[in-house]
Design a protein around this motif. Sequence first.
Motif, PDB file in Angstrom:
ATOM      1  N   GLY A  69      38.575  40.670  49.470  1.00  0.00           N
ATOM      2  CA  GLY A  69      39.096  41.901  48.897  1.00  0.00           C
ATOM      3  C   GLY A  69      40.557  41.836  48.519  1.00  0.00           C
ATOM      4  O   GLY A  69      41.129  42.827  48.049  1.00  0.00           O
ATOM      5  N   LYS A 116      41.467  37.839  44.824  1.00  0.00           N
ATOM      6  CA  LYS A 116      41.406  36.449  44.353  1.00  0.00           C
ATOM      7  C   LYS A 116      40.463  36.277  43.155  1.00  0.00           C
ATOM      8  O   LYS A 116      40.827  35.626  42.172  1.00  0.00           O
ATOM      9  CB  LYS A 116      40.938  35.522  45.492  1.00  0.00           C
ATOM     10  CG  LYS A 116      41.766  35.612  46.750  1.00  0.00           C
ATOM     11  CD  LYS A 116      41.254  34.675  47.839  1.00  0.00           C
ATOM     12  CE  LYS A 116      39.829  34.920  48.271  1.00  0.00           C
ATOM     13  NZ  LYS A 116      39.611  36.220  48.956  1.00  0.00           N
ATOM     14  N   SER A 117      39.262  36.847  43.272  1.00  0.00           N
ATOM     15  CA  SER A 117      38.287  36.666  42.188  1.00  0.00           C
ATOM     16  C   SER A 117      38.752  37.356  40.912  1.00  0.00           C
ATOM     17  O   SER A 117      38.587  36.828  39.812  1.00  0.00           O
ATOM     18  CB  SER A 117      36.910  37.202  42.586  1.00  0.00           C
ATOM     19  OG  SER A 117      36.372  36.395  43.601  1.00  0.00           O
ATOM     20  N   THR A 118      39.346  38.526  41.077  1.00  0.00           N
ATOM     21  CA  THR A 118      39.866  39.229  39.906  1.00  0.00           C
ATOM     22  C   THR A 118      40.956  38.379  39.246  1.00  0.00           C
ATOM     23  O   THR A 118      40.960  38.194  38.019  1.00  0.00           O
ATOM     24  CB  THR A 118      40.439  40.601  40.329  1.00  0.00           C
ATOM     25  OG1 THR A 118      39.419  41.330  41.024  1.00  0.00           O
ATOM     26  CG2 THR A 118      40.911  41.391  39.122  1.00  0.00           C
TER      27      THR A 118
HETATM   28  P1  ADP Z   1      38.408  38.787  46.601  1.00  0.00           P
HETATM   29  O1  ADP Z   1      37.835  37.827  45.594  1.00  0.00           O
HETATM   30  O2  ADP Z   1      39.725  38.337  47.160  1.00  0.00           O
HETATM   31  O3  ADP Z   1      37.438  39.125  47.673  1.00  0.00           O
HETATM   32  P2  ADP Z   1      38.192  40.757  44.475  1.00  0.00           P
HETATM   33  O4  ADP Z   1      39.055  40.334  43.351  1.00  0.00           O
HETATM   34  O5  ADP Z   1      36.730  40.506  44.346  1.00  0.00           O
HETATM   35  O6  ADP Z   1      38.755  40.150  45.841  1.00  0.00           O
HETATM   36  O7  ADP Z   1      38.376  42.317  44.712  1.00  0.00           O
HETATM   37  C1  ADP Z   1      39.669  42.911  44.912  1.00  0.00           C
HETATM   38  C2  ADP Z   1      39.524  44.417  44.987  1.00  0.00           C
HETATM   39  O8  ADP Z   1      39.122  44.931  43.711  1.00  0.00           O
HETATM   40  C3  ADP Z   1      38.452  44.900  45.962  1.00  0.00           C
HETATM   41  O9  ADP Z   1      38.897  46.102  46.542  1.00  0.00           O
HETATM   42  C4  ADP Z   1      37.254  45.126  45.082  1.00  0.00           C
HETATM   43  O10 ADP Z   1      36.397  46.095  45.639  1.00  0.00           O
HETATM   44  C5  ADP Z   1      37.885  45.620  43.807  1.00  0.00           C
HETATM   45  N1  ADP Z   1      37.111  45.270  42.597  1.00  0.00           N
HETATM   46  C6  ADP Z   1      36.855  44.013  42.151  1.00  0.00           C
HETATM   47  N2  ADP Z   1      36.132  44.035  41.015  1.00  0.00           N
HETATM   48  C7  ADP Z   1      35.919  45.357  40.735  1.00  0.00           C
HETATM   49  C8  ADP Z   1      35.248  46.056  39.684  1.00  0.00           C
HETATM   50  N3  ADP Z   1      34.650  45.401  38.678  1.00  0.00           N
HETATM   51  N4  ADP Z   1      35.242  47.411  39.728  1.00  0.00           N
HETATM   52  C9  ADP Z   1      35.849  48.078  40.729  1.00  0.00           C
HETATM   53  N5  ADP Z   1      36.512  47.490  41.741  1.00  0.00           N
HETATM   54  C10 ADP Z   1      36.557  46.148  41.755  1.00  0.00           C
END
Ligand code: ADP
Length: 277
Positions: free
Chosen positions: A51, A54-56
């Motif tokens: 959360g 990172k993925s974003t």
């Molecule tokens: P990680 O890869 O580090 O686990 P993410 O990038 O997946 O983190 O997510 C970071 C935050 O953004 C989290 O709170 C997640 O719920 C939120 N988030 C990620 N993608 C979306 C999306 N498409 N819509 C709404 N919230 C998102």
Amino acid sequence: MTVAAIELRDVSRHYRGKGSWFLKAEPVRAVDGVDIALNEGETLGIVGESGSGKSTLGRIAAGIEAPSSGHVSFRGAPYAPIGSALWRRQRRNVQVVFQNPSQALDPRLSIAAQIRQPMTAHGIEAGDDTVAEMLARVGLAGLGNRFPHQLSGGQLQRAVIARALALSPDVIVCDEAVSALDVSVQAQILNLLQDLQAEFGVAYLFISHDLGVVRHVSHRIAVMRHGRIVETGPAAVVFAQPQDHYTRSLIAALPAASPAARRARDGRQSASLSKVR
Ligand code: ADP
Ligand code: MG
């Protein structure tokens, strides 16, 4: 001055949050004012808890998702609008490898066909010899006629890596690329990635929640928390002298693995690092 493979300047990505009947939805700041540069041929590790964004960050760096604000450039030029012809050409040079290889592959196609497909789509000659060579390069010699359900998780991830590499990318964004694999298979895939980097000069943006894994492959590490980079530096320096308390807590949490597993991991790490450098 060298131009970075990928550079993010003051990049943010906010999502609409979930509200409730009494609470107004606050936006989620998934990525919040991030500056990073991935140099040609290097591995930049991005580590942080689930959360942390990172993925974003990875999707934005790969050009799959546009930031809410800030600048992203690939070899000094901004990404073209998503879906445009120029964007497709840029995207060929930035491949992604995700956590679950069986989701990334088409269950109806042989492994050889999956490697050939993106090459053909990009107008690259993909003869049987070329495909066989790619398969051999990732340790799948002779398995081109197999279908995904006939391979192990580690073999599937090798196929995904071969498919990414077949387009001769400058960068591969690896998002939790070994997180679903057994520890022994993880090490094999990490060593394969390092070998391929030494041979082809590809740069990795290597994302993982697992600091041990990130440490194994990264030249530099950026620690992410709540959408921000809290610390960045050469991997050895971040480990020896962590500046941020959050980094220290991540390092302190590492011995959670059994002492024997840790020794094995650290031993492999020093062996493979000295091989690459
Ligand atoms: P990680 O890869 O580090 O686990 P993410 O990038 O997946 O983190 O997510 C970071 C935050 O953004 C989290 O709170 C997640 O719920 C939120 N988030 C990620 N993608 C979306 C999306 N498409 N819509 C709404 N919230 C998102
Ligand atoms: Mg993630």
